[in-house]
Design a protein around this motif. Structure first.
Motif, PDB file in Angstrom:
ATOM      1  N   LEU A  96      99.189  66.624  75.878  1.00 56.14           N
ATOM      2  CA  LEU A  96      98.473  67.281  74.783  1.00 56.14           C
ATOM      3  C   LEU A  96      98.406  68.784  75.026  1.00 56.14           C
ATOM      4  O   LEU A  96      98.670  69.569  74.117  1.00 56.14           O
ATOM      5  N   ALA A  97      98.079  69.189  76.236  1.00 54.98           N
ATOM      6  CA  ALA A  97      97.986  70.615  76.554  1.00 54.98           C
ATOM      7  C   ALA A  97      99.327  71.312  76.374  1.00 54.98           C
ATOM      8  O   ALA A  97      99.394  72.428  75.848  1.00 54.98           O
ATOM      9  N   ALA A  98     100.414  70.664  76.778  1.00 53.89           N
ATOM     10  CA  ALA A  98     101.745  71.253  76.641  1.00 53.89           C
ATOM     11  C   ALA A  98     102.134  71.383  75.166  1.00 53.89           C
ATOM     12  O   ALA A  98     102.691  72.405  74.745  1.00 53.89           O
ATOM     13  N   ALA A  99     101.844  70.355  74.371  1.00 50.09           N
ATOM     14  CA  ALA A  99     102.167  70.414  72.941  1.00 50.09           C
ATOM     15  C   ALA A  99     101.356  71.512  72.252  1.00 50.09           C
ATOM     16  O   ALA A  99     101.876  72.248  71.412  1.00 50.09           O
ATOM     17  N   ALA A 100     100.091  71.644  72.620  1.00 51.32           N
ATOM     18  CA  ALA A 100      99.243  72.693  72.034  1.00 51.32           C
ATOM     19  C   ALA A 100      99.748  74.076  72.428  1.00 51.32           C
ATOM     20  O   ALA A 100      99.779  74.990  71.599  1.00 51.32           O
ATOM     21  N   GLU A 101     100.171  74.246  73.660  1.00 50.03           N
ATOM     22  CA  GLU A 101     100.682  75.546  74.116  1.00 50.03           C
ATOM     23  C   GLU A 101     101.960  75.925  73.370  1.00 50.03           C
ATOM     24  O   GLU A 101     102.142  77.069  72.970  1.00 50.03           O
ATOM     25  N   ARG A 102     102.850  74.955  73.170  1.00 51.61           N
ATOM     26  CA  ARG A 102     104.074  75.234  72.416  1.00 51.61           C
ATOM     27  C   ARG A 102     103.758  75.588  70.964  1.00 51.61           C
ATOM     28  O   ARG A 102     104.397  76.466  70.383  1.00 51.61           O
ATOM     29  N   ALA A 103     102.784  74.919  70.368  1.00 55.43           N
ATOM     30  CA  ALA A 103     102.406  75.234  68.975  1.00 55.43           C
ATOM     31  C   ALA A 103     101.811  76.639  68.888  1.00 55.43           C
ATOM     32  O   ALA A 103     102.051  77.359  67.917  1.00 55.43           O
ATOM     33  N   ARG A 104     101.037  77.046  69.900  1.00 55.24           N
ATOM     34  CA  ARG A 104     100.448  78.392  69.883  1.00 55.24           C
ATOM     35  C   ARG A 104     101.507  79.465  70.075  1.00 55.24           C
ATOM     36  O   ARG A 104     101.372  80.572  69.555  1.00 55.24           O
ATOM     37  N   SER A 105     102.561  79.162  70.827  1.00 54.31           N
ATOM     38  CA  SER A 105     103.585  80.176  71.090  1.00 54.31           C
ATOM     39  C   SER A 105     104.689  80.192  70.036  1.00 54.31           C
ATOM     40  O   SER A 105     105.568  81.046  70.091  1.00 54.31           O
ATOM     41  N   ALA A 106     104.638  79.286  69.074  1.00 53.83           N
ATOM     42  CA  ALA A 106     105.659  79.239  68.017  1.00 53.83           C
ATOM     43  C   ALA A 106     105.536  80.455  67.115  1.00 53.83           C
ATOM     44  O   ALA A 106     104.527  81.161  67.116  1.00 53.83           O
ATOM     45  N   ASP A 107     106.563  80.685  66.327  1.00 51.53           N
ATOM     46  CA  ASP A 107     106.580  81.801  65.387  1.00 51.53           C
ATOM     47  C   ASP A 107     105.492  81.600  64.332  1.00 51.53           C
ATOM     48  O   ASP A 107     105.453  80.568  63.674  1.00 51.53           O
ATOM     49  N   HIS A 108     104.613  82.569  64.193  1.00 51.28           N
ATOM     50  CA  HIS A 108     103.495  82.472  63.247  1.00 51.28           C
ATOM     51  C   HIS A 108     103.864  83.198  61.960  1.00 51.28           C
ATOM     52  O   HIS A 108     103.425  84.305  61.697  1.00 51.28           O
ATOM     53  N   GLU A 109     104.664  82.545  61.148  1.00 47.60           N
ATOM     54  CA  GLU A 109     105.100  83.144  59.898  1.00 47.60           C
ATOM     55  C   GLU A 109     104.240  82.617  58.750  1.00 47.60           C
ATOM     56  O   GLU A 109     103.436  81.703  58.923  1.00 47.60           O
ATOM     57  N   TRP A 110     104.415  83.233  57.591  1.00 44.17           N
ATOM     58  CA  TRP A 110     103.680  82.787  56.414  1.00 44.17           C
ATOM     59  C   TRP A 110     104.101  81.377  56.038  1.00 44.17           C
ATOM     60  O   TRP A 110     105.286  81.033  56.082  1.00 44.17           O
ATOM     61  N   ARG A 111     103.137  80.556  55.659  1.00 41.58           N
ATOM     62  CA  ARG A 111     103.389  79.194  55.200  1.00 41.58           C
ATOM     63  C   ARG A 111     102.634  78.983  53.880  1.00 41.58           C
ATOM     64  O   ARG A 111     101.637  79.663  53.627  1.00 41.58           O
ATOM     65  N   PRO A 112     103.050  78.043  53.072  1.00 42.08           N
ATOM     66  CA  PRO A 112     102.274  77.725  51.866  1.00 42.08           C
ATOM     67  C   PRO A 112     100.880  77.225  52.279  1.00 42.08           C
ATOM     68  O   PRO A 112     100.755  76.431  53.214  1.00 42.08           O
ATOM     69  N   ALA A 113      99.864  77.685  51.597  1.00 44.67           N
ATOM     70  CA  ALA A 113      98.489  77.316  51.947  1.00 44.67           C
ATOM     71  C   ALA A 113      98.132  75.963  51.336  1.00 44.67           C
ATOM     72  O   ALA A 113      98.411  75.718  50.161  1.00 44.67           O
ATOM     73  N   PRO A 114      97.493  75.099  52.122  1.00 44.99           N
ATOM     74  CA  PRO A 114      96.993  73.842  51.549  1.00 44.99           C
ATOM     75  C   PRO A 114      95.736  74.116  50.724  1.00 44.99           C
ATOM     76  O   PRO A 114      95.195  75.214  50.731  1.00 44.99           O
ATOM     77  N   ASP A 115      95.261  73.092  50.024  1.00 44.52           N
ATOM     78  CA  ASP A 115      94.025  73.237  49.248  1.00 44.52           C
ATOM     79  C   ASP A 115      92.800  73.325  50.157  1.00 44.52           C
ATOM     80  O   ASP A 115      91.816  73.961  49.827  1.00 44.52           O
ATOM     81  N   ARG A 116      92.870  72.634  51.287  1.00 50.55           N
ATOM     82  CA  ARG A 116      91.781  72.623  52.260  1.00 50.55           C
ATOM     83  C   ARG A 116      92.363  72.786  53.647  1.00 50.55           C
ATOM     84  O   ARG A 116      93.428  72.273  53.936  1.00 50.55           O
ATOM     85  N   ILE A 117      91.637  73.498  54.492  1.00 52.63           N
ATOM     86  CA  ILE A 117      92.060  73.636  55.884  1.00 52.63           C
ATOM     87  C   ILE A 117      91.115  72.788  56.733  1.00 52.63           C
ATOM     88  O   ILE A 117      89.905  72.754  56.492  1.00 52.63           O
ATOM     89  N   THR A 118      91.680  72.062  57.682  1.00 52.28           N
ATOM     90  CA  THR A 118      90.903  71.193  58.566  1.00 52.28           C
ATOM     91  C   THR A 118      90.888  71.801  59.957  1.00 52.28           C
ATOM     92  O   THR A 118      91.915  72.268  60.451  1.00 52.28           O
ATOM     93  N   VAL A 119      89.716  71.775  60.582  1.00 55.75           N
ATOM     94  CA  VAL A 119      89.546  72.267  61.945  1.00 55.75           C
ATOM     95  C   VAL A 119      88.988  71.107  62.759  1.00 55.75           C
ATOM     96  O   VAL A 119      87.985  70.503  62.381  1.00 55.75           O
ATOM     97  N   ARG A 120      89.650  70.782  63.876  1.00 50.87           N
ATOM     98  CA  ARG A 120      89.193  69.658  64.710  1.00 50.87           C
ATOM     99  C   ARG A 120      89.275  70.045  66.173  1.00 50.87           C
ATOM    100  O   ARG A 120      90.326  70.452  66.657  1.00 50.87           O
ATOM    101  N   ARG A 121      88.162  69.924  66.860  1.00 55.06           N
ATOM    102  CA  ARG A 121      88.106  70.157  68.304  1.00 55.06           C
ATOM    103  C   ARG A 121      88.130  68.792  68.975  1.00 55.06           C
ATOM    104  O   ARG A 121      87.301  67.933  68.682  1.00 55.06           O
ATOM    105  N   VAL A 122      89.113  68.600  69.856  1.00 59.80           N
ATOM    106  CA  VAL A 122      89.256  67.322  70.556  1.00 59.80           C
ATOM    107  C   VAL A 122      89.205  67.541  72.065  1.00 59.80           C
ATOM    108  O   VAL A 122      89.564  68.615  72.565  1.00 59.80           O
TER     109      VAL A 122
END
Length: 162
Positions: A125-151
Motif C-alpha cells: 500500500l505504501a509503495a502504491a501510494a508513493e508511486r501515485a504521489r510521484s506521478a505526473d499531476h496534470e489536469w483531469r476532468p473533475a468529478p461531481d464529488r471528490i472523496t477523501v479517505r484516510r486509511v
C-alpha cells in the motif's frame, strides 16, 4: 415653453455616460463564480489531519482538477482557483487517462474496500501510494464529488483523494 435648458443637456449626457460605463462593467463580469478550491482544501485537510480513519465528500462545481500532495487547483467557467493543503501529504487517485491496475487498486480502497483486502502487505500500500504521489499531476476532468479517505493498514497511514 419648448426651449432647452442648458444644464439639462449636461445631465442627460452624464446619465448616458454612466449607463454605458455600467453596461461595460457588467459585460466583463464572469457568468459564474470561480470554483471553491479553499472549501475542497478544507475538506481534505480535516480528514488528513485526523488520527483515525475517516471519509468525507465534497461537491465540485468545476470542469477540471489538478491534485498534488501540497495543493488543489480547480478550473471552470468562472476561472481557476488554487488552494494550498496544510495537512500531511495526500495521495491523488484521480481517474487516469491510461488506467493501470495499481491506480484501480487505490481507487478500490478509496471507494471503501479495506486496504488489507486489496494489498498483500502494508508495504505494498505504501509503495502504491508513493508511486501515485510521484506521478505526473496534470489536469483531469473533475468529478461531481471528490472523496477523501484516510486509511490505516499496519503502520501505514494514507490519505486518498479522488
Amino acid at each position: 415653453m419648448f426651449e432647452t435648458h442648458f444644464d439639462a443637456t449636461y445631465a442627460w449626457l452624464g446619465v448616458a455616460l454612466v449607463s454605458v460605463a455600467t453596461a461595460g462593467v457588467a459585460a466583463t463580469l464572469p457568468a459564474s463564480p470561480p470554483p471553491d478550491a479553499s472549501g475542497v482544501a478544507h475538506t481534505i485537510d480535516s480528514v488528513a489531519d485526523g488520527a483515525h480513519p475517516a471519509t468525507a465528500e465534497h461537491g465540485l462545481a468545476a470542469n477540471r482538477i489538478r491534485l498534488t500532495d501540497g495543493s488543489v487547483t480547480l478550473g471552470g467557467a468562472g476561472g481557476t482557483t488554487r488552494s494550498a493543503l496544510h495537512a500531511p501529504r495526500i495521495t491523488p487517485v484521480l481517474e487516469a487517462r491510461h488506467g493501470t491496475s495499481e491506480r484501480s487498486d487505490l481507487r478500490r480502497v478509496l471507494e471503501g474496500v479495506p486496504p488489507d483486502a486489496v494489498f498483500d502487505t502494508p508495504r505494498d500500500l505504501a509503495a502504491a501510494a508513493e508511486r501515485a504521489r510521484s506521478a505526473d499531476h496534470e489536469w483531469r476532468p473533475a468529478p461531481d464529488r471528490i472523496t477523501v479517505r484516510r486509511v490505516h493498514y499496519g503502520g501505514v497511514h494514507v490519505t486518498l483523494v479522488g
